[in-house]
Enzyme design. Structure first.
Site, PDB file in Angstrom:
ATOM      1  CB  ALA A  17      -0.921   0.012   1.220  1.00 61.53           C
ATOM      2  CD  GLU A  36       9.007  -0.894   6.301  1.00 56.01           C
ATOM      3  OE1 GLU A  36       7.907  -0.723   5.762  1.00 56.01           O
ATOM      4  OE2 GLU A  36       9.171  -1.664   7.275  1.00 56.01           O
ATOM      5  NE  ARG A 110       4.340  -8.195   1.547  1.00 55.91           N
ATOM      6  CZ  ARG A 110       5.271  -7.414   2.066  1.00 55.91           C
ATOM      7  NH1 ARG A 110       6.541  -7.783   2.021  1.00 55.91           N
ATOM      8  NH2 ARG A 110       4.944  -6.250   2.610  1.00 55.91           N
ATOM      9  CE1 TYR A 227       1.292 -17.696  -6.062  1.00 57.83           C
ATOM     10  CE2 TYR A 227      -0.755 -18.578  -5.228  1.00 57.83           C
ATOM     11  CZ  TYR A 227       0.276 -17.685  -5.125  1.00 57.83           C
ATOM     12  OH  TYR A 227       0.309 -16.786  -4.085  1.00 57.83           O
ATOM     13  CG  ASP A 305      -3.310  -6.112   5.019  1.00 56.28           C
ATOM     14  OD1 ASP A 305      -4.154  -6.160   4.100  1.00 56.28           O
ATOM     15  OD2 ASP A 305      -2.491  -7.025   5.234  1.00 56.28           O
TER      16      ASP A 305
HETATM   17  C1  FAD Z   1       7.064  -9.105   5.550  1.00 57.24           C
HETATM   18  C2  FAD Z   1       5.689  -9.386   4.984  1.00 57.24           C
HETATM   19  C3  FAD Z   1       5.513 -10.514   4.175  1.00 57.24           C
HETATM   20  C4  FAD Z   1       4.249 -10.800   3.637  1.00 57.24           C
HETATM   21  N1  FAD Z   1       4.115 -11.897   2.849  1.00 57.24           N
HETATM   22  C5  FAD Z   1       2.920 -12.171   2.283  1.00 57.24           C
HETATM   23  C6  FAD Z   1       2.760 -13.286   1.420  1.00 57.24           C
HETATM   24  O1  FAD Z   1       3.676 -14.041   1.188  1.00 57.24           O
HETATM   25  N2  FAD Z   1       1.547 -13.513   0.846  1.00 57.24           N
HETATM   26  C7  FAD Z   1       0.475 -12.697   1.103  1.00 57.24           C
HETATM   27  O2  FAD Z   1      -0.616 -12.942   0.565  1.00 57.24           O
HETATM   28  N3  FAD Z   1       0.597 -11.645   1.931  1.00 57.24           N
HETATM   29  C8  FAD Z   1       1.793 -11.346   2.523  1.00 57.24           C
HETATM   30  N4  FAD Z   1       1.914 -10.277   3.351  1.00 57.24           N
HETATM   31  C9  FAD Z   1       0.728  -9.430   3.573  1.00 57.24           C
HETATM   32  C10 FAD Z   1       0.419  -8.602   2.333  1.00 57.24           C
HETATM   33  O3  FAD Z   1       1.558  -7.899   1.905  1.00 57.24           O
HETATM   34  C11 FAD Z   1      -0.676  -7.641   2.684  1.00 57.24           C
HETATM   35  O4  FAD Z   1      -1.804  -8.380   3.122  1.00 57.24           O
HETATM   36  C12 FAD Z   1      -1.168  -6.810   1.515  1.00 57.24           C
HETATM   37  O5  FAD Z   1      -0.246  -6.754   0.474  1.00 57.24           O
HETATM   38  C13 FAD Z   1      -1.492  -5.406   1.982  1.00 57.24           C
HETATM   39  O6  FAD Z   1      -0.276  -4.703   2.141  1.00 57.24           O
HETATM   40  P1  FAD Z   1      -0.060  -3.481   3.116  1.00 57.24           P
HETATM   41  O7  FAD Z   1       0.935  -2.603   2.456  1.00 57.24           O
HETATM   42  O8  FAD Z   1      -1.350  -2.902   3.536  1.00 57.24           O
HETATM   43  O9  FAD Z   1       0.556  -4.126   4.412  1.00 57.24           O
HETATM   44  P2  FAD Z   1       1.955  -4.866   4.616  1.00 57.24           P
HETATM   45  O10 FAD Z   1       2.365  -5.563   3.380  1.00 57.24           O
HETATM   46  O11 FAD Z   1       1.813  -5.643   5.866  1.00 57.24           O
HETATM   47  O12 FAD Z   1       3.007  -3.670   4.841  1.00 57.24           O
HETATM   48  C14 FAD Z   1       3.037  -2.870   6.010  1.00 57.24           C
HETATM   49  C15 FAD Z   1       4.413  -2.228   6.107  1.00 57.24           C
HETATM   50  O13 FAD Z   1       4.410  -1.250   7.159  1.00 57.24           O
HETATM   51  C16 FAD Z   1       5.599  -1.374   7.910  1.00 57.24           C
HETATM   52  N5  FAD Z   1       5.348  -0.827   9.249  1.00 57.24           N
HETATM   53  C17 FAD Z   1       4.576  -1.349  10.232  1.00 57.24           C
HETATM   54  N6  FAD Z   1       4.567  -0.533  11.298  1.00 57.24           N
HETATM   55  C18 FAD Z   1       5.352   0.543  10.995  1.00 57.24           C
HETATM   56  C19 FAD Z   1       5.739   1.723  11.697  1.00 57.24           C
HETATM   57  N7  FAD Z   1       5.329   1.967  12.949  1.00 57.24           N
HETATM   58  N8  FAD Z   1       6.546   2.603  11.077  1.00 57.24           N
HETATM   59  C20 FAD Z   1       6.996   2.376   9.799  1.00 57.24           C
HETATM   60  N9  FAD Z   1       6.679   1.256   9.098  1.00 57.24           N
HETATM   61  C21 FAD Z   1       5.856   0.357   9.679  1.00 57.24           C
HETATM   62  C22 FAD Z   1       5.864  -2.879   7.884  1.00 57.24           C
HETATM   63  O14 FAD Z   1       7.204  -3.177   8.213  1.00 57.24           O
HETATM   64  C23 FAD Z   1       5.506  -3.222   6.445  1.00 57.24           C
HETATM   65  O15 FAD Z   1       6.602  -3.024   5.576  1.00 57.24           O
HETATM   66  C24 FAD Z   1       3.137  -9.955   3.925  1.00 57.24           C
HETATM   67  C25 FAD Z   1       3.332  -8.824   4.740  1.00 57.24           C
HETATM   68  C26 FAD Z   1       4.586  -8.538   5.263  1.00 57.24           C
HETATM   69  C27 FAD Z   1       4.790  -7.312   6.139  1.00 57.24           C
END
Ligand code: FAD
Length: 406
Positions: A17, A36, A110, A227, A305
């Site tokens: 995101a 990050e 990912r 997959y 998320d």
């Molecule tokens: C390391 C990791 C591996 C994943 N692997 C998979 C996978 O294999 N398959 C799958 O379906 N989904 C996976 N997910 C979840 C998937 O990426 C998410 O469900 C989806 O892509 C939504 O992404 P997002 O950016 O909202 O959240 P996320 O992908 O969870 O990213 C959140 C980011 O915010 C950072 N963060 C958190 N708190 C703070 C803070 N206080 N200050 C600064 N940064 C912060 C985290 O380190 C992370 O990089 C994974 C998530 C992570 C974090």
């Protein structure tokens, strides 16, 4: 606030995101800083599915071209009976995606998606990416938001006209307002592992209907997804089981004996995979946010998320994060006077969209995990319906353009 300061956006989290939002906003002329907390963006995680509703947006951001060499466009989606091993449904994906939804359906690791986004972010002069920078607090005022960053050896303060909380399912930005009651354990665990294509057990190779495909193996209260990723050189496995809440930890080592027990009575070829990947299974408790929320206030918006973590049964977690990011950028102009109305439109559109996708995920879970007569009825329906009907049923999901409403 001056015009240039009004165009400064601060993002917490360089996940899918956060990085997508940075690119989409920078493309509209905003200056963006992404903080990050991880010191480096590592290979943690496994496969992701990216349907056409996500890839058409990645294409516009010029990320898709960077990703494609490491991704796979599967020819078909198979629904398989987990015990007998028979095919219940084959739905052509590759051609349908291009002709029906005008964008590819792909699967990738990912880390490869994150790397493609990061490479584009690093090249953009309007974006600064700061690793090892934990956003520890924020204070929203009428005219701006100030964040405090723990950069390891010092504390910094930064201001932006807008703060985007893209910090994942256990979002600290959301918790600061909702006092940590937002994400609840779903009762399900995702077990993830991968195997090099040449290490796939013979029995499984013989059972797999088509190597270049997504296959979902269905059974009593559990399912198993397979997959290829990494340009087809590696196979990704996700096993979804019930389980107890192990706490807020992802990617810890899973016990393959417990996993095999959850798949007791399943086809021996699936057990061959569970055994072949025995040392590798990682354990991901699935949490969801029961009350999706984008707007924390007029200066702080949650995306991905952090806003609406949902179960993976519709395979739309990353796609929703990408849609959120592009929809927000489409809604915002450089003129702050427009923002209240633009953010209200964004909020309304996205809440309706994520609710519809979550409903679809619940329906899939019900169908995938059915038992007894329900499972028999499901199997009959899948065998008798034309794949065309299943494709048409996905038009609202995959044909959607996240930027159109703005
Ligand atoms: C390391 C990791 C591996 C994943 N692997 C998979 C996978 O294999 N398959 C799958 O379906 N989904 C996976 N997910 C979840 C998937 O990426 C998410 O469900 C989806 O892509 C939504 O992404 P997002 O950016 O909202 O959240 P996320 O992908 O969870 O990213 C959140 C980011 O915010 C950072 N963060 C958190 N708190 C703070 C803070 N206080 N200050 C600064 N940064 C912060 C985290 O380190 C992370 O990089 C994974 C998530 C992570 C974090």
């Amino acid at each position: 606030m001056t015009a240039s300061a009004a165009r400064q956006v601060v993002i917490s989290g360089a996940g899918i995101a956060g990085l997508t939002a940075a690119l989409a906003l920078a493309a509209k002329g905003f200056k963006v800083t992404v903080f990050e907390k991880a010191a480096r963006l590592s290979e943690v995680g496994a496969g992701l599915q990216l349907a056409p509703n996500a890839t058409r947006l990645l294409d516009r951001l010029r990320v898709l071209d960077r990703l494609m060499p490491r991704a796979v466009a599967p020819d078909a989606l198979y629904l398989q009976d987990g015990t007998g091993g028979k095919t219940l449904l084959r739905m052509g994906l590759r051609d349908a995606a291009e002709t029906r939804w005008n964008a590819p359906y792909i699967v990738c690791h990912r880390a490869d998606l994150q790397a493609a986004l990061t490479a584009a972010v690093r090249e953009h002069p309007g974006i600064s990416l700061r690793l090892g920078s934990n956003v520890v607090s924020h204070e929203a005022r009428d005219d701006a938001t100030t964040v405090r960053i723990d950069a390891g050896d010092r504390i910094e303060e930064h201001r932006g006209a807008l703060l985007l909380g893209c910090d994942g399912v256990w979002s600290a930005r959301r918790a600061a307002v909702e006092h940590d009651r937002s994400a609840t354990f779903t009762g399900h665990i995702a077990w993830r592992a991968s195997l090099a294509a040449e290490d796939l057990p013979q029995a499984f190779q013989a059972l797999l209907p088509e190597a270049n495909s997504v296959s979902a193996w269905l059974g009593r209260g559990v399912h198993f997804i397979v997959y290829p990723v990494k340009a087809g050189n590696v196979f990704n496995f996700v096993a979804i089981t019930k389980g107890r809440d192990p706490g807020r930890e992802w990617s810890s080592r899973g016990n393959s004996i417990a996993l095999a027990a959850a798949f007791s009575g399943w086809h021996p070829a699936i057990h061959a995979v569970i055994n072949a990947a025995a040392e590798q299974w990682t354990f991901w408790p699935l949490f969801q946010i029961d009350r999706p929320r984008f707007m924390l206030n007029r200066r702080v918006v949650l995306l991905g998320d952090a806003a609406h973590a949902m179960t993976p049964f519709a395979a739309q977690g990353a796609a929703m994060a990408i849609e959120d990011a592009c929809a927000l950028a489409a809604a915002l102009t450089g003129d702050e006077a427009d923002w209240p109305a633009a953010l209200a439109r964004f909020d309304q559109e996205r809440l309706a969209r994520v609710a519809a996708v979550a409903r679809r995920g619940n329906l899939n879970r019900f169908a995938y995990h059915a038992v007894g007569p329900l499972a028999l009825g499901r199997n009959m329906l899948l065998r008798s319906c034309s794949p065309e009907r299943f494709l048409a049923d996905l038009d609202w999901l995959y044909g959607y353009d996240g930027t159109r409403f703005a």
